[in-house]
Write an enzyme that holds these catalytic residues in place. Structure first.
Site, PDB file in Angstrom:
ATOM      1  N   MET A 248      32.627  60.280  83.384  1.00 30.36           N
ATOM      2  CA  MET A 248      33.034  59.868  82.027  1.00 30.36           C
ATOM      3  C   MET A 248      33.332  61.112  81.206  1.00 30.36           C
ATOM      4  O   MET A 248      32.581  62.083  81.248  1.00 30.36           O
ATOM      5  CB  MET A 248      31.916  59.082  81.354  1.00 30.36           C
TER       6      MET A 248
ATOM      7  N   HIS B  46      34.277  56.949  90.474  1.00 30.42           N
ATOM      8  CA  HIS B  46      34.863  56.072  89.462  1.00 30.42           C
ATOM      9  C   HIS B  46      35.236  56.930  88.261  1.00 30.42           C
ATOM     10  O   HIS B  46      34.369  57.375  87.515  1.00 30.42           O
ATOM     11  CB  HIS B  46      33.808  55.001  89.105  1.00 30.42           C
TER      12      HIS B  46
ATOM     13  N   MET C  56      35.645  45.566  86.507  1.00 36.76           N
ATOM     14  CA  MET C  56      34.547  45.886  85.588  1.00 36.76           C
ATOM     15  C   MET C  56      34.013  44.594  84.979  1.00 36.76           C
ATOM     16  O   MET C  56      34.777  43.822  84.388  1.00 36.76           O
ATOM     17  CB  MET C  56      35.020  46.811  84.463  1.00 36.76           C
TER      18      MET C  56
HETATM   19  C1  DX5 Z   1      29.533  51.634  83.737  1.00 40.60           C
HETATM   20  C2  DX5 Z   1      29.537  52.215  85.126  1.00 40.60           C
HETATM   21  C3  DX5 Z   1      28.626  51.550  86.080  1.00 40.60           C
HETATM   22  C4  DX5 Z   1      27.173  51.561  85.691  1.00 40.60           C
HETATM   23  C5  DX5 Z   1      26.584  50.260  86.146  1.00 40.60           C
HETATM   24  O1  DX5 Z   1      30.588  52.131  83.004  1.00 40.60           O
HETATM   25  O2  DX5 Z   1      30.833  52.158  85.677  1.00 40.60           O
HETATM   26  O3  DX5 Z   1      28.796  52.044  87.399  1.00 40.60           O
HETATM   27  O4  DX5 Z   1      26.452  52.610  86.237  1.00 40.60           O
HETATM   28  O5  DX5 Z   1      25.300  50.204  85.650  1.00 40.60           O
HETATM   29  P1  DX5 Z   1      24.437  48.852  85.655  1.00 40.60           P
HETATM   30  O6  DX5 Z   1      24.285  48.461  87.083  1.00 40.60           O
HETATM   31  O7  DX5 Z   1      23.190  49.282  85.008  1.00 40.60           O
HETATM   32  O8  DX5 Z   1      25.218  47.843  84.860  1.00 40.60           O
HETATM   33 ZN    ZN Z   2      31.115  52.700  87.898  1.00 45.67          ZN
END
Ligand code: DX5
Ligand code: ZN
Length: 211
Positions: free
Chosen positions: A36, A65, A136
């Site tokens: 991110m 990701h 997502m």
């Molecule tokens: C969120 C990420 C996810 C996150 C998921 O933007 O892409 O990979 O780590 O976390 P949980 O499983 O806690 O929702």
């Molecule tokens: Zn992710």
């Protein structure tokens, strides 16, 4: 059987090597790394240098990701750092196809991720070029959010539109044993989970509960 990709976003970052080794030993299928940039999403995590440093902790595929703007400028760095799968966000790519080609030229698998408000039809025309689609089920940016049930139709849509093709459907956000069952029922191939895997030290049991 569905594959499990634990997200290290919920791991102890001060001992990431050991956390990745533990996930590997506990039966993880992929290691999911959430990049991110504080621009595409309102949170900042890490970039290619950290991925390079933890690469030796496991031989499992690194499923990266990319929640970043202008991903095309950094694909080479993530490839060099040891990524196996690079997933870009549809919303961050004015032109998707050259980016997919670039990922493939680097010798990696290519994925595209869709934010909750992005309809699956945007992938018409490029689906054949993809190795993976990431649905997502929360707004990207943070772990620990609630699963959005209204995204389940995208898994079903993708299942239908990827018939006979070698494209994996991955789901990310709010996955726990209950929501994992909903995703599996729609045909998900890979489940990403942070909170549900790291809730206690029983990583193996926590991942098995999602399968
Ligand atoms: C969120 C990420 C996810 C996150 C998921 O933007 O892409 O990979 O780590 O976390 P949980 O499983 O806690 O929702
Ligand atoms: Zn992710």
């Amino acid at each position: 059987m569905v594959l499990i990709a634990p997200s290290i976003l919920s791991a102890d970052f001060s001992r990431l090597d050991a956390e990745i080794e533990a996930l590997d030993k506990a039966g993880a299928d992929y290691i999911h790394l959430d990049v991110m940039d504080g621009r595409f999403v309102p949170n900042f995590t890490f970039g290619a240098p950290l991925i390079r440093q933890v690469r030796s902790a496991s031989k499992l595929p690194f499923d990266v990701h990319l929640m970043i703007t202008e991903p095309d400028k950094q694909l080479g760095a993530f490839a060099a750092a040891g990524a196996d799968i690079l997933t870009v966000h549809f919303e961050a790519c004015p032109k998707l196809e050259p980016i997919i080609n670039q990922i493939h030229l680097l010798g990696l698998k290519a994925g595209v991720s869709l934010k909750p408000k992005t309809p699956p039809e945007v992938l018409n025309g490029v689906l054949d070029k993809l190795d993976q689609v990431l649905v997502m089920t929360v707004e990207p940016g943070f772990g620990g959010q609630t699963f959005m049930q209204d995204q389940l139709f995208k898994i079903a849509w993708l299942k239908e539109h990827t018939k006979g093709k070698n494209i994996k459907i991955e789901v990310d956000g709010g996955i726990n044993p209950q929501t994992a069952a909903l995703c599996r029922a729609q045909g998900a191939d890979i489940l990403v989970a942070g909170t549900a895997v790291f809730k206690d030290k029983n990583y193996r049991a926590n991942m098995d509960a999602l399968r």
